[in-house]
Design an enzyme around this catalytic site. Sequence first.
Site, PDB file in Angstrom:
ATOM      1  N   GLU A  93      10.466  -4.591   4.881  1.00  0.00           N
ATOM      2  CA  GLU A  93      10.451  -6.099   3.971  1.00  0.00           C
ATOM      3  C   GLU A  93       9.830  -6.535   2.768  1.00  0.00           C
ATOM      4  OE1 GLU A  93       8.374  -4.992   6.654  1.00  0.00           O
ATOM      5  OE2 GLU A  93       8.530  -6.514   8.688  1.00  0.00           O
TER       6      GLU A  93
ATOM      7  N   GLY B  28      -4.873  -1.777   4.520  1.00  0.00           N
ATOM      8  CA  GLY B  28      -4.082  -2.806   3.915  1.00  0.00           C
ATOM      9  C   GLY B  28      -4.708  -4.433   4.185  1.00  0.00           C
ATOM     10  N   ARG B  29      -5.428  -4.816   6.142  1.00  0.00           N
ATOM     11  CA  ARG B  29      -6.239  -5.819   5.468  1.00  0.00           C
ATOM     12  C   ARG B  29      -7.891  -5.681   5.402  1.00  0.00           C
ATOM     13  NH1 ARG B  29      -5.001  -2.518   9.729  1.00  0.00           N
ATOM     14  NH2 ARG B  29      -6.695  -1.924  11.036  1.00  0.00           N
TER      15      ARG B  29
ATOM     16  N   LYS C 177       8.528  -1.076  14.220  1.00  0.00           N
ATOM     17  CA  LYS C 177       9.238  -0.312  13.015  1.00  0.00           C
ATOM     18  C   LYS C 177      10.279   0.578  13.524  1.00  0.00           C
ATOM     19  CE  LYS C 177       5.528  -1.269   9.769  1.00  0.00           C
ATOM     20  NZ  LYS C 177       4.389  -0.465   9.236  1.00  0.00           N
TER      21      LYS C 177
ATOM     22  N   GLU D 169      -5.843  -6.181  14.364  1.00  0.00           N
ATOM     23  CA  GLU D 169      -4.551  -5.190  14.201  1.00  0.00           C
ATOM     24  C   GLU D 169      -5.882  -4.070  14.119  1.00  0.00           C
ATOM     25  OE1 GLU D 169      -1.099  -4.359  11.598  1.00  0.00           O
ATOM     26  OE2 GLU D 169      -2.980  -4.037   9.757  1.00  0.00           O
TER      27      GLU D 169
ATOM     28  N   HIS E 285      -5.690 -32.967  16.927  1.00  0.00           N
ATOM     29  CA  HIS E 285      -4.232 -34.064  17.725  1.00  0.00           C
ATOM     30  C   HIS E 285      -3.383 -33.127  18.035  1.00  0.00           C
ATOM     31  CE1 HIS E 285      -6.126 -37.377  15.415  1.00  0.00           C
ATOM     32  NE2 HIS E 285      -6.920 -37.066  14.860  1.00  0.00           N
TER      33      HIS E 285
ATOM     34  N   LYS F  53       0.610  -1.296   0.202  1.00  0.00           N
ATOM     35  CA  LYS F  53       0.083  -0.174   0.139  1.00  0.00           C
ATOM     36  C   LYS F  53       0.815   1.576  -0.376  1.00  0.00           C
ATOM     37  CE  LYS F  53      -3.366   2.527   2.420  1.00  0.00           C
ATOM     38  NZ  LYS F  53      -4.154   2.464   3.088  1.00  0.00           N
TER      39      LYS F  53
END
Length: 543
Positions: free
Chosen positions: A202, A254-255, A500, A340, A371, A196
Site C-alpha cells: 500500500e 510498528g504499532r 497479504k 494486533e 446518539h 518500517k
Amino acid sequence: MTNLWDKLKTQADAVRDRRIADMFTGGRAARFSTRLGGMLFDYSKTNIDAQTLDSLLELATEAGVETRRDAMFAGEKINQTEGRAVLHTALRRSAGAVFVDGQDVMPEVWHTLERMQGFADAVRSGAYRGAGGAFTDVVNIGIGGSDLGPVMASRALASYSDGPRLHFVANVDGADISQVMRGLDLSRTLIIVASKTFTTIETMTNAATARAMMAKVVPDPAAQFVAVSCAPEAAARHGIPAERVFGFADWVGGRYSMWGPVGLSLMLGIGPARFRQMLAGAEEMDQHFTSAPLAQNMPVLLALVGIWHHQICGYPTRAVLPYDQQLERLPAYLQQLEMESNGKRVAMNGSLLERPSGPVVWGEPGTNGQHAFYQLIHQGTTPVPCEFLLAAEGNELGRSRHHLLLVANCLAQSKALMLGRTLEKARAMMAEAGFAGEELERQARHRVFPGNRPSTTLIYPRLDPAMLGRIVALYEHRVFVEGVILGLNSFDQWGVELGKELARSLEPLLTGAPDAIMDGSTRSLVDFVQSHYGDDLDQFGKG
Ligand code: F6P
C-alpha cells in the site's frame, strides 16, 4: 495459575447479581482508583471488590509481570517469535543505557532524535523548502503503525500545532491519495514515506503515485521526499538521500513506533519542544510502571480490569469512549495496539491458549456515540464494559458551556450505566404520563435499564503533549500486562500475513487465467471483476 483462574471464575459467579451501586460504602471510590501525573484512573464502577482485586494481583504476580516487564526494559529478546528485543520505551528515555546484543542503543536513539529535530527546525523555519517556497503542507504516507499513531497524535494535539498542515494517506484505495493531494500546492508539499519494512505494498504504491504527481509540478521531486524506515538501504533505492532518511531499529514494533522517526510528521506540526514534552510524559508513565507496586500501578490495574471483564466475566468487547473530541482517533489507534498485539490463539510456548485472547476493542468520542450506539450499551443483551476518558478542561472553548456539557454527559453516562432504571420507576413514569393497565405495563418494560454495567473513567486536567504521552504509554503497558497474563507474545503479528500473501497471489489472477485451485466463491467474484472491465483490466493491471 490455573487455580487462580478457577478461583476468579468462582468469585465472578458469586457476585454476578450484586449491584455495583450498592458497593459504594467505606471509601470505595478512593480505594478503587489510582493517580499519577495529574491523572485519576477510577475503576470503582466495576464489580471488582477487595477479594477479587487481591486475586487479580496474585494472577499478575504469578504470571511474572514484573520479571517480564524488567526484561523488556532491559532489552532482552522477549519477542521470541521474531527473535527481537522490545524497546519502544528507549525512544522516550532521557538518560541511562540500554544494551541489545552487548551494545548500548541509547546514543543512536538520541542522535536520531537530534537529526529529526534539526530537520523539523529547518522545515518549520523555511530553511529547507520546496520548489515553490517554504513547506505549507506535509503528507505522511504509511499504513498501520506507520499511520495510526501519528494521525491519532496529530489530531490529539491539533491545538498545539503551529507548523505546516499535516495530512495522512494510508489506504491503497486511490481515493485516499487523490483526495488528500487534491488542492495541495505540491511545490510546497513535503512527502514522508513511513514504512518500517519499506516493502508494504500500500505504502509503496501510494509513494510511487505521489512521486508521479509531484514530478508533474516540480523539477526534482525526490528533493521533497523524506523516508522513515528500519531499512534505509531500501529507501535509498527509491532515490531518497541518506540525510533525509530517518532510521530506527527492528526492536521498535510498528504499532509502538510513534515516539521515534514515525512521529516525524507530528514533530513537524507541533515542533520539537512539544514533541519532547510528549516523550517526557510517556517516560513518566514508564517510570511509574517500572517502580510502582502492582496494587498502585496504573497500567497493571487497567490491565486487570480488562482481564476481569473479558476473560473472567466473559464480556466479548470493550468500548473506548473519549469525551475529548481531540482523541477521536484513539479508538482506531487502540484497535491496532490491542488487537494486533493480543489477538493471538497460541501461547508463547506454542500450545493453544486455554482462554480467550484479547477482546474486540471499539469506540467513538462522546457525545457523538450517545446518539448512535449507546442504545445497545444501555439496553442491549450483552454488557459492554466502557472505558471513558475525560479532560477536566478542553483545549478549545475549554472554559465554556461546551465543556461543562461534555463533562456532565460523560459523568451522566457512567452513572446511568451503573444505576439503570427499575421497572417500578418506569411504571411510575408511565403512570404520570397518563398510561394505565396493560398498556402501562408494556410501555414501562421498554423504559427499563438493567444497569449494573461496568465502566472505568480516566480523568485528566487537560490534553497537552505530556498528557497524551502518559495516556498512550499507559495503554501500551496495559496491553503488555494483559499479554503476559495470557502467556502470549504481544509483539508479533503473524495473523496479518496470510491476507497479504493471498492478495499478492490474486493480483495476477485478476488479469490472468482462471486458477483451478480457487474456491467457487472467489472464482465468481473474480469473474465479476473481469467481466466488468473486459480487456481494460489487463492494461491497468500492468500499470
Ligand atoms: O500488516 C500489519 C503491519 O505489519 C503492521 O504491523 C504495521 O504497522 C503495518 O503493517 C505497516 O508496516 P510497515 O511500517 O512496514 O509499512
